[in-house]
Design a protein around this motif. Structure first.
Motif, PDB file in Angstrom:
ATOM      1  N   ARG A 109      78.544   5.123 -42.867  1.00 28.47           N
ATOM      2  CA  ARG A 109      78.645   5.055 -41.392  1.00 28.47           C
ATOM      3  C   ARG A 109      77.593   6.232 -40.834  1.00 28.47           C
ATOM      4  O   ARG A 109      77.467   7.054 -41.211  1.00 28.47           O
ATOM      5  CB  ARG A 109      80.131   5.079 -40.813  1.00 28.47           C
ATOM      6  N   SER A 110      77.181   5.544 -39.463  1.00 23.86           N
ATOM      7  CA  SER A 110      76.511   6.888 -38.892  1.00 23.86           C
ATOM      8  C   SER A 110      76.665   6.886 -37.389  1.00 23.86           C
ATOM      9  O   SER A 110      77.401   7.663 -36.985  1.00 23.86           O
ATOM     10  CB  SER A 110      75.009   6.511 -39.136  1.00 23.86           C
ATOM     11  N   CYS A 111      76.368   5.899 -36.846  1.00 24.94           N
ATOM     12  CA  CYS A 111      76.347   5.885 -35.122  1.00 24.94           C
ATOM     13  C   CYS A 111      77.752   5.807 -34.643  1.00 24.94           C
ATOM     14  O   CYS A 111      78.199   6.519 -33.385  1.00 24.94           O
ATOM     15  CB  CYS A 111      75.524   4.923 -34.570  1.00 24.94           C
ATOM     16  N   ALA A 112      78.751   4.889 -35.120  1.00 29.73           N
ATOM     17  CA  ALA A 112      80.128   4.736 -34.820  1.00 29.73           C
ATOM     18  C   ALA A 112      80.088   4.062 -33.409  1.00 29.73           C
ATOM     19  O   ALA A 112      81.215   3.898 -32.933  1.00 29.73           O
ATOM     20  CB  ALA A 112      80.827   6.000 -34.822  1.00 29.73           C
ATOM     21  N   HIS A 113      79.173   3.444 -33.022  1.00 28.62           N
ATOM     22  CA  HIS A 113      78.952   2.674 -31.917  1.00 28.62           C
ATOM     23  C   HIS A 113      78.034   1.034 -31.871  1.00 28.62           C
ATOM     24  O   HIS A 113      77.616   0.822 -30.923  1.00 28.62           O
ATOM     25  CB  HIS A 113      78.475   3.410 -30.573  1.00 28.62           C
ATOM     26  N   GLY A 114      78.267   0.769 -33.410  1.00 24.92           N
ATOM     27  CA  GLY A 114      77.677  -0.463 -33.329  1.00 24.92           C
ATOM     28  C   GLY A 114      76.059  -0.728 -33.254  1.00 24.92           C
ATOM     29  O   GLY A 114      75.668  -1.771 -32.888  1.00 24.92           O
ATOM     30  N   ILE A 115      75.538   0.471 -33.357  1.00 23.80           N
ATOM     31  CA  ILE A 115      73.959   0.460 -33.329  1.00 23.80           C
ATOM     32  C   ILE A 115      73.606   0.483 -34.592  1.00 23.80           C
ATOM     33  O   ILE A 115      72.014  -0.180 -34.669  1.00 23.80           O
ATOM     34  CB  ILE A 115      73.447   1.762 -32.215  1.00 23.80           C
ATOM     35  N   CYS A 116      73.710   1.489 -35.383  1.00 25.83           N
ATOM     36  CA  CYS A 116      72.857   1.554 -36.625  1.00 25.83           C
ATOM     37  C   CYS A 116      72.999   0.689 -37.672  1.00 25.83           C
ATOM     38  O   CYS A 116      72.256   0.487 -38.704  1.00 25.83           O
ATOM     39  CB  CYS A 116      73.109   2.985 -37.035  1.00 25.83           C
ATOM     40  N   GLY A 117      74.205  -0.134 -37.728  1.00 27.69           N
ATOM     41  CA  GLY A 117      74.221  -1.210 -38.594  1.00 27.69           C
ATOM     42  C   GLY A 117      74.593  -0.930 -40.116  1.00 27.69           C
ATOM     43  O   GLY A 117      74.530  -1.554 -41.053  1.00 27.69           O
ATOM     44  N   SER A 118      75.154   0.614 -40.117  1.00 31.39           N
ATOM     45  CA  SER A 118      75.534   1.157 -41.606  1.00 31.39           C
ATOM     46  C   SER A 118      76.753   0.629 -41.904  1.00 31.39           C
ATOM     47  O   SER A 118      77.244   0.871 -43.393  1.00 31.39           O
ATOM     48  CB  SER A 118      75.046   2.432 -41.560  1.00 31.39           C
ATOM     49  N   ASP A 119      77.775   0.267 -41.143  1.00 29.15           N
ATOM     50  CA  ASP A 119      79.128   0.242 -41.630  1.00 29.15           C
ATOM     51  C   ASP A 119      79.648  -1.223 -41.760  1.00 29.15           C
ATOM     52  O   ASP A 119      80.564  -1.596 -41.632  1.00 29.15           O
ATOM     53  CB  ASP A 119      80.216   1.052 -40.972  1.00 29.15           C
ATOM     54  N   CYS A 173      83.141  -0.044 -37.077  1.00 31.66           N
ATOM     55  CA  CYS A 173      83.334   0.742 -35.901  1.00 31.66           C
ATOM     56  C   CYS A 173      83.399  -0.301 -34.690  1.00 31.66           C
ATOM     57  O   CYS A 173      83.546   0.348 -33.542  1.00 31.66           O
ATOM     58  CB  CYS A 173      81.851   1.590 -35.712  1.00 31.66           C
TER      59      CYS A 173
HETATM   60 FE1  FES Z   1      76.533   2.353 -36.706  1.00 30.58          FE
HETATM   61 FE2  FES Z   1      78.890   1.169 -36.925  1.00 30.58          FE
HETATM   62  S1  FES Z   1      78.394   2.989 -37.511  1.00 30.58           S
HETATM   63  S2  FES Z   1      76.822   0.500 -36.572  1.00 30.58           S
END
Ligand code: FES
Ligand code: SF4
Ligand code: F3S
Length: 233
Positions: A52-62, A74
């Motif tokens: 996970r990275s951004c925790a706000h639905g932006i980075c697409g990593s989780d 997230c």
């Molecule tokens: Fe970045 Fe969910 S942590 S989209």
């Protein structure tokens, strides 16, 4: 709420096969599934691995499979999935550890469609201008965050992982229909390949999986139509 979280875990270096681990904890209805995973890692088992990275639905990593559906951890609230939650890694990509999959094959497909502006004209003094209508033509596909939720929910991809997949086609669409770009024919030729866009059987799992609510099958349909017409409308 008293939550019971079952997580499909696997460490290829030490485990012979994947197994289910169960964790119980107090969660708030407004906790996101990602918050719950962080609590488990912080207070119960530091070896649990997820990305996970951004925790706000932006980075697409989780992106992961939550109660059977591809979701971003997230963007999912506990009140919406209930107290009993199962979490698995994305399907169709190699598991590095637990919920972390190897995204290299996914990004190789992304790179294969040449996801960058192709235009050999000399750059103008200011920016390359575009009308509002021309920009709107590919607005939907600019929203992609490359989370892989679509491609890894696609049965055509599960059956044949050489299929380029919906995410790469969405990214190709973003450039094919950009009137500043001159590489449409190059990308259409790539997508005409036997592992290209015709492997899509219009199953629609990808649309349901997309956290950005991109109309993926519409984009795929427009690419198919451009191939049939031999040109971009
Ligand atoms: Fe970045 Fe969910 S942590 S989209
Ligand atoms: Fe994720 Fe949607 Fe992009 Fe697919 S199209 S990679 S589901 S954001
Ligand atoms: Fe797969 Fe979506 Fe096509 S699920 S078959 S890429 S409509």
């Amino acid at each position: 709420m008293k939550a019971r979280i079952k997580i499909r875990r696997f460490n290829p270096e030490t485990d012979r096969k994947p197994y289910w681990a169960e964790y119980r904890l107090d969660a708030q209805p407004w906790d996101r599934v990602l918050d719950v995973l962080v609590k488990i890692k912080d207070y119960q088992d530091g070896t649990l691995t997820f990305r996970r990275s951004c925790a706000h639905g932006i980075c697409g990593s989780d992106a992961m499979v939550i109660n059977g559906r591809n979701r971003l951890a997230c963007k999912v609230l506990m009140k919406d999935v209930g107290a009993r939650v199962t979490i698995e890694p994305l399907r169709g990509l190699p598991v590095i550890k637990d919920l972390t999959v190897d995204m290299a094959p996914f990004f190789a497909k992304y790179r294969s469609i040449q996801p960058f502006l192709i235009n050999d004209d000399p750059p103008p003094y200011t920016e390359r201008l575009q009308s509002i209508e021309a920009r709107a033509r590919f607005d939907d596909t600019t929203k992609c965050i490359l989370c892989a939720a679509c491609t890894t929910s696609c049965p055509s991809f599960w059956a044949n992982d050489s299929y380029v997949g919906p995410a790469a086609i969405v990214q190709a669409h973003r450039f094919i229909f950009d009137d500043r770009d001159h590489g449409a024919q190059v990308r259409l030729a790539i997508l005409l390949d036997s592992d290209g866009v015709w492997r899509c059987r219009t199953i629609y799992n990808c649309v349901e999986a997309c956290p950005r609510e991109i109309d993926i099958t519409r984009a795929i349909g427009e690419v198919k139509k451009a191939l049939l017409l031999g040109d971009v409308e």
